[in-house]
Design a protein around this motif. Sequence first.
Motif, PDB file in Angstrom:
ATOM      1  N   GLU A  76      -2.826  -3.901  -3.430  1.00 55.64           N
ATOM      2  CA  GLU A  76      -2.758  -5.321  -4.315  1.00 55.64           C
ATOM      3  C   GLU A  76      -1.224  -5.656  -4.351  1.00 55.64           C
ATOM      4  OE1 GLU A  76      -5.206  -7.405  -4.442  1.00 55.64           O
ATOM      5  OE2 GLU A  76      -6.716  -5.821  -3.778  1.00 55.64           O
ATOM      6  N   PRO A  77      -0.918  -6.991  -4.228  1.00 56.62           N
ATOM      7  CA  PRO A  77       0.353  -7.506  -4.527  1.00 56.62           C
ATOM      8  C   PRO A  77       0.577  -7.382  -6.213  1.00 56.62           C
ATOM      9  CG  PRO A  77      -0.811  -9.462  -4.139  1.00 56.62           C
ATOM     10  CD  PRO A  77      -1.901  -8.047  -3.821  1.00 56.62           C
ATOM     11  N   PRO A  78       2.020  -6.985  -6.356  1.00 60.11           N
ATOM     12  CA  PRO A  78       2.257  -6.869  -7.804  1.00 60.11           C
ATOM     13  C   PRO A  78       2.416  -8.178  -8.406  1.00 60.11           C
ATOM     14  CG  PRO A  78       4.147  -6.570  -6.481  1.00 60.11           C
ATOM     15  CD  PRO A  78       2.873  -6.592  -5.488  1.00 60.11           C
ATOM     16  N   GLN A 136       3.387 -14.355  -0.685  1.00 60.78           N
ATOM     17  CA  GLN A 136       4.113 -14.541  -1.709  1.00 60.78           C
ATOM     18  C   GLN A 136       5.669 -13.736  -1.546  1.00 60.78           C
ATOM     19  OE1 GLN A 136       2.123 -13.606  -5.634  1.00 60.78           O
ATOM     20  NE2 GLN A 136       0.721 -12.817  -4.438  1.00 60.78           N
ATOM     21  N   ALA A 137       6.399 -14.559  -2.199  1.00 59.92           N
ATOM     22  CA  ALA A 137       7.973 -14.122  -2.290  1.00 59.92           C
ATOM     23  C   ALA A 137       8.424 -13.399  -3.594  1.00 59.92           C
ATOM     24  CB  ALA A 137       8.821 -15.099  -1.812  1.00 59.92           C
ATOM     25  N   TYR A 138       9.110 -12.254  -3.411  1.00 53.23           N
ATOM     26  CA  TYR A 138       9.553 -11.510  -4.656  1.00 53.23           C
ATOM     27  C   TYR A 138      11.122 -11.477  -4.583  1.00 53.23           C
ATOM     28  CZ  TYR A 138       4.467 -10.264  -5.083  1.00 53.23           C
ATOM     29  OH  TYR A 138       3.354 -10.238  -5.295  1.00 53.23           O
ATOM     30  N   ALA A 184       3.418  -6.915   8.214  1.00 56.25           N
ATOM     31  CA  ALA A 184       2.644  -7.158   6.844  1.00 56.25           C
ATOM     32  C   ALA A 184       3.564  -7.319   5.720  1.00 56.25           C
ATOM     33  CB  ALA A 184       2.175  -5.536   6.474  1.00 56.25           C
ATOM     34  N   THR A 185       4.754  -7.085   5.905  1.00 59.88           N
ATOM     35  CA  THR A 185       5.890  -6.921   4.778  1.00 59.88           C
ATOM     36  C   THR A 185       7.352  -7.362   5.750  1.00 59.88           C
ATOM     37  OG1 THR A 185       4.985  -5.471   3.406  1.00 59.88           O
ATOM     38  CG2 THR A 185       7.203  -5.900   2.776  1.00 59.88           C
TER      39      THR A 185
END
Length: 334
Positions: A199-201, A290-292, A250-251
Amino acid sequence: MRAKRVIGAALASGLALLAAACSSSDDPPGSQPQAASVTESPTAPPEHPFTGMPIAARRPVLAVKIENTSSGKPQIGVDKADIVYVEQVEGGLTRLMAIFSSRLPKEVGPVRSARISDLHILPMFGKPALAYSGVQTKMIPFVQEASLFDVSDSAAPGAYFRYPGRYAPYNLVGTPSKLLREAGKATKAKDIGFAFSDEPPAGGVPKKSYSVRYPAARFTFGWSEAKKRWLVWQDGAKDMAASGAQLGAATVVVQYTKTERSQFHDVNGSYTPLVHSTGKGTGIVLRDGQAYKVNWERPSEEEGTTFTTPDGERMTFARGPVWVVLASRKPIQP
């Protein structure tokens, strides 16, 4: 009197039985309790350190330098890479270094020449095999001293062939299984700092696309909910693999680094950029739409790169292939 003795014996026997019964649930120190029946939960399979995917065993690492201009498209085998590094080269263009370990394509290419920045990235993998086609003469001693197994077309000519229908120098293709046979002691995949989660943080910002510019190249990564991948566009066009699929990951890690001119340059006098992949910096991680914002740190060339969120938590990647885009907020001009 006889009746009292019988009653006393019966009472003592009963107390002994009661004491034995109590000891079964509350054994005194030093006693040997009976083994309890335990149901063991199944153990999760080990994860690959490059992709976070389940693996049966870790395999040797093969790095391949890949042409990344329109003349070399579509690229062969890049869609099977665990990690793809994007690096700036002469003229403001880019070149790829594809890292293979968990799976090997049948063929990979077009294979092109190595750069000085490669030699600073590769030590974190231990002593991997490096497939490339030539380097500048001044750089040969650096390659000879580097932590790698040289499986270039001059060192392992039998592992390469010229691809029909393409023209030189964009038609040199390697056979990964043969390349690794030439580097029998190449280091197996190991921890290079990546962390993964299903799961994404928390803390991400929804993002449909993200672009990275170089002086003479532009990448755009667009999120595909259907494919659960960040698909790649280069210079406004879909970046397609020879297999017919659009390249993606994926990333995507956009790692902003210091980039400066190295001591090397091409025949046209254009300097080779030197990407500083050690030290500290900032970046953007794209996963799950999403972008972090992240911070990165790599203390030395022999160590991996760790990525953390602004509050100091470990940044986790989505399971699957990873693209690492080594960029600069102020790209060096050719």
